[in-house]
Design an enzyme around this catalytic site. Sequence first.
Site, PDB file in Angstrom:
ATOM      1  N   CYS A 124       0.847  -1.196   0.000  1.00 39.41           N
ATOM      2  CA  CYS A 124       0.000   0.000   0.000  1.00 39.41           C
ATOM      3  C   CYS A 124       0.882   1.245   0.000  1.00 39.41           C
ATOM      4  O   CYS A 124       2.007   1.220   0.532  1.00 39.41           O
ATOM      5  CB  CYS A 124      -0.895   0.007   1.236  1.00 39.41           C
ATOM      6  SG  CYS A 124      -2.207  -1.231   1.134  1.00 39.41           S
ATOM      7  N   CYS A 206      -3.624   0.189  -3.195  1.00 34.50           N
ATOM      8  CA  CYS A 206      -4.258   0.541  -1.919  1.00 34.50           C
ATOM      9  C   CYS A 206      -3.490   1.674  -1.237  1.00 34.50           C
ATOM     10  O   CYS A 206      -2.337   1.943  -1.582  1.00 34.50           O
ATOM     11  CB  CYS A 206      -4.342  -0.683  -1.009  1.00 34.50           C
ATOM     12  SG  CYS A 206      -2.792  -1.569  -0.804  1.00 34.50           S
TER      13      CYS A 206
END
Length: 301
Positions: A124, A206
């Site tokens: 992420c 993400c």
Amino acid sequence: MANHRFSSVSEEEPCCNISKKTQICLCVFFGLLIAVIIAVPVGILMWRPPPKQWKGEGTTAHLYEILLGRCYTYTQIVRPELGHKDCQKIGKAFTKAFLMKDPCSSTEQDYQLLMELTDEAVPCDKTLFWSKSSELAHDYTRVRRDMFTLEDTLLGYMADGLKWCGDPGSSEMNYHSCPDWREDCSNNPFSVFWNTVSKRFAEDACGVVHVVLNGSISNTFDERSTFGRVEVFNLHPEKVNRLEAWVMHDIGSVHSDSCSSSSVNDLKQILKRRNITFSCQNNYGPIRLLQCVKNPGDSSC
Ligand code: N1C
């Protein structure tokens, strides 16, 4: 009862009144006839029309070897934690996706097995998209090794800069020409591939994601580009909190678009509708420094 008398026929005696020479000629004739009877249908079955002439450049020479070499380089040297990937299988799945197929009817499904074999997690906050700014974005991830463009993942790394297509009538790659996106067809193996992998790359993203945009062209955010058409619409709002754009100007270029330009505003509106926060920086400092490394004499450096 009639008295029939049978006379035996000698084996040496010819059955009919045909000379040896005529018999040989007949044998040769029938032999040839049989050969023709067999060869014609086989020829018809085996005949393949020559590959079509497309407007785009053909498959990169030694494509398969390049794909295999890049796969091993990536999984053994660049990211050895992916050393368990089966490059032989990956190489075969890649070529199977387009060989013996109409290069104007390529589908996402064709690349499904390849996608499964090359799945890879990007942490992420580390995804970097780009549009019309390939060189700059890759200069940046070459230094920021923790960040990933699509070409810093296995499949993007393998395919970057290559061209490929097949032909329905042949098990060979077409090295002469491949369909051009504009002039022949958009569903060609190459465009469908980039759409498919770009979609997955965006779906997997993400945290805070970034995009390098080119502020030296009029359409800094282009809704027809892969970024504008595919990636923006495949970000998952429940995983992606924010997209930050870095609008970069080429050193020495006259034209300049900025975060406040209308095309960048279009991007902001699309993201707003998709519940993703947008932020933007003009000439993001660390990338500007890289531009200056290449242009040390420029007054803006
Ligand atoms: O159409 P674009 O840029 O907006 O595509 C870039 C965007 C990136 O964020 C990548 O994740 O889409 C992904 N991507 C590639 O990684 C890629 N590598 C090579 C899309 N296309 C890619 N290519 C080739 O460049 C491919 O031929 C495609 O058509 C161009 C797109 O470049 P662009 O217009 O500058």
